[in-house]
Design an enzyme around this catalytic site. Structure first.
Site, mmCIF file in Angstrom:
data_model
loop_
_atom_site.group_PDB
_atom_site.id
_atom_site.type_symbol
_atom_site.label_atom_id
_atom_site.label_comp_id
_atom_site.label_asym_id
_atom_site.label_seq_id
_atom_site.Cartn_x
_atom_site.Cartn_y
_atom_site.Cartn_z
ATOM 1 N N LYS A 20 30.397 -32.631 0.843
ATOM 2 C CA LYS A 20 30.650 -31.524 -0.072
ATOM 3 C C LYS A 20 29.638 -31.506 -1.229
ATOM 4 O O LYS A 20 29.363 -30.460 -1.796
ATOM 5 C CB LYS A 20 32.067 -31.603 -0.646
ATOM 6 C CG LYS A 20 33.192 -31.682 0.372
ATOM 7 C CD LYS A 20 33.380 -30.374 1.107
ATOM 8 C CE LYS A 20 34.712 -30.296 1.856
ATOM 9 N NZ LYS A 20 34.821 -31.271 2.966
HETATM 10 C C1 LIG Z 1 35.331 -31.178 4.207
HETATM 11 C C2 LIG Z 1 35.022 -32.251 5.156
HETATM 12 C C3 LIG Z 1 34.942 -32.017 6.531
HETATM 13 C C4 LIG Z 1 35.228 -30.667 7.132
HETATM 14 O O1 LIG Z 1 34.254 -29.707 6.802
HETATM 15 P P1 LIG Z 1 34.587 -28.166 6.914
HETATM 16 O O2 LIG Z 1 33.415 -27.473 6.371
HETATM 17 O O3 LIG Z 1 35.837 -27.948 6.106
HETATM 18 O O4 LIG Z 1 34.828 -27.884 8.359
HETATM 19 C C5 LIG Z 1 34.586 -33.065 7.362
HETATM 20 N N1 LIG Z 1 34.364 -34.297 6.868
HETATM 21 C C6 LIG Z 1 34.448 -34.575 5.560
HETATM 22 C C7 LIG Z 1 34.211 -35.954 5.087
HETATM 23 C C8 LIG Z 1 34.760 -33.567 4.661
HETATM 24 O O5 LIG Z 1 34.836 -33.847 3.357
#
Ligand SMILES: *Cc1c(COP(=O)(O)O)cnc(C)c1O
Length: 495
Positions: free
Chosen positions: A112
């Site tokens: 993120k």
């Molecule tokens: C948010 C997240 C995901 C999923 O990603 P999306 O864009 O919501 O599909 C996968 N792995 C981690 C560690 C995340 O923080």
């Protein structure tokens, strides 16, 4: 050329990129999508000679056409700096026949950060461009990682406040500690008695509350979203797919134009949608492999053409993927419906009222770029253990879901196309699950003993993000019921 954005739910709302970033969600409840997906206008060879920041500019300038070169370069420079612990920003690691694209070298050691380190700058720039004088209030529901990454991105950014709701019992202890210790006078973190979908629905309802919007505006506030539905999140995520391809080319792992597969551990469908946009920009991608955990709504969707959230919600060791409503899927649905807002809206209405919808066979035929599969809890642990024992490389639970789905894909299809696996979190973020998977003897250790042990067995230094919370005091203690969320917002803003 100026690229505009439309809502996925009505034909008549058209906004600029900066307006879409400011609004987050369209007022009709739809998501903003570009009216067309631009093509890369530099060669893959040229990209292979570029830094992460230069690549970011080449990709983002095509989507954020109302930003000046200076504005965009300034945002990029402020985002991708020493907050990341490597100059490569997103390194590629080859292990066991695949390439792990490590997207966890930012401030909160999960992917993120890739988008949330730039979003505050895009948002402030967007506000300035649109003569907005209200204070921007970021409202976010998080399954764990978004919350902390958003808090870190926005803390003490002038002209902004940030409120984060998380499921009190639905995030890892380290994720919770990271959030509740967040500094910054403009930050507010609240646990809710419910799961992530409850938090997300609550936030969507607050966004849709017209009365509240008016009260806010009178008091000099307006909401914006840092959730992955904001195109200011989506666009920066396209960058690292282009960058990973360029790195493979630079390292002579692939020939120019050779196709690669991409595997993405998926929850809200934002990360994999960015890969899909990268493919549509002309990046040579063969399959987009969508990996789910035991909350396998997406696997079922890709298999049957029916999206059905009516099922038990499973708490897994990959909590950031514990999601039954993948918000960003709406952008794909809109596209495969032939960019028909009416059709998309009907499906989304059906999702809201019945919890499910069916796509037509014509729409399903448009999904040929995708392959979906899922990984059980047992397989997740086994994957971490096997990879560690075979190569010494330690991956987190989310990445393990993807690595195992890739194994299933390769076995199913015999496709030997070179494959990039999005590695979305550092194993240090999910230390207990990771260490338990490697050996049950770690059961009795405390969280921080495990951190040190993980560092020892993997040969990786404990990340700064973890060191910081060893001793940090808890600053946020509020817990509320789902139906008290609006009140909590009002209290924090003093309205
Ligand atoms: C948010 C997240 C995901 C999923 O990603 P999306 O864009 O919501 O599909 C996968 N792995 C981690 C560690 C995340 O923080």
């Amino acid at each position: 050329m100026n690229l505009l954005y439309k809502s996925t739910r009505s034909g008549d709302i058209t906004v600029t990129a900066s307006q879409a970033i400011l609004k987050g969600l369209s007022s009709d409840g739809g998501l903003f999508v570009p009216t067309s997906i631009p093509k890369l206008d530099v060669s893959l060879k040229d990209l292979a000679g570029m830094s992460y920041q230069e690549t970011a500019y080449e990709v983002m300038k095509l989507f954020l056409t109302d930003f000046t070169e200076e504005e965009l370069k300034d945002c990029i420079k402020k985002a991708y700096d020493s907050k990341f612990d490597t100059e490569e920003i997103a390194p590629l690691v080859k292990a066991d026949g695949a390439y792990f694209l490590e997207l966890f070298h930012g401030a909160t050691i999960a992917f993120k950060d890739m988008a949330l380190s730039i979003l505050p700058h895009l948002l402030i720039t967007s506000a300035r461009k649109n003569n907005v004088h209200n204070e921007i209030v970021i409202l976010t529901a998080t399954s764990g990682d978004t919350g902390k990454a958003a808090l870190a991105g926005f803390a003490d950014v002038k002209g902004t406040r940030i409120i984060v709701f998380y499921p009190k019992d639905g995030v890892s202890p380290i994720q919770e500690k990271q959030m509740v210790t967040q500094k910054g006078e403009n930050t507010h973190v609240i646990g809710i008695k419910g799961n992530f979908d409850d938090a997300q629905t609550g936030v969507k309802n607050i966004f849709g509350d017209k009365e509240l919007e008016k009260v806010m505006n009178d008091a000099g506030f307006q909401f914006s979203s840092a959730n992955s539905i904001n195109i200011g999140r989506l666009v920066p995520q396209i960058v690292y797919y282009v960058y990973s391809y360029a790195m493979l080319l630079k390292n002579e792992e692939i020939a120019e134009g050779e196709k690669i597969n991409v595997v993405v551990p998926t929850g809200n469908f934002g990360n994999i949608l960015a890969a899909y946009y990268a493919k549509n920009m002309g990046l040579p991608i063969n399959k987009l492999i969508c990996a789910s955990n035991e909350n396998k709504v997406l696997f079922d969707f890709f298999t049957t053409g029916t999206y059905d959230r009516n099922r038990d919600f499973v708490l897994t060791s990959s909590p950031s993927m514990d999601i039954l409503i993948s918000s960003n899927l709406e952008r794909l649905i809109y596209k495969i419906a032939g960019s028909d807002a009416e059709k998309n809206k009907n499906l989304m209405d059906s999702l809201k009222t019945t919890g499910k919808y069916d796509i037509t066979p014509e729409m399903k035929a448009e999904l040929a770029d995708f392959y979906g599969n899922f990984t059980s809890e047992e397989e997740t642990a086994q994957t971490i253990k096997n990879l560690y024992e075979k190569t010494g490389y330690v991956i987190d639970t989310h990445t393990a879901v993807a690595a195992n789905v890739y194994k299933k894909y390769a076995a199913d299809t015999k496709d030997d196309t070179k494959t990039v696996i999005a590695s979305t979190a550092s194993p240090f973020k999910f230390t207990r699950s990771v260490m338990d998977a490697i050996d049950t003897k770690y059961d009795s250790m405390t969280d921080f003993e495990l951190v040190d042990e993980l560092s020892r067995i993997s040969g990786v230094t404990v990340p700064q993000a973890i060191e910081e919370i060893r001793t940090a005091p808890v600053r946020h203690k509020t817990v509320c019921e789902v139906n008290e969320m609006t009140n909590e917002v009002k209290k924090f803003l003093g309205i």
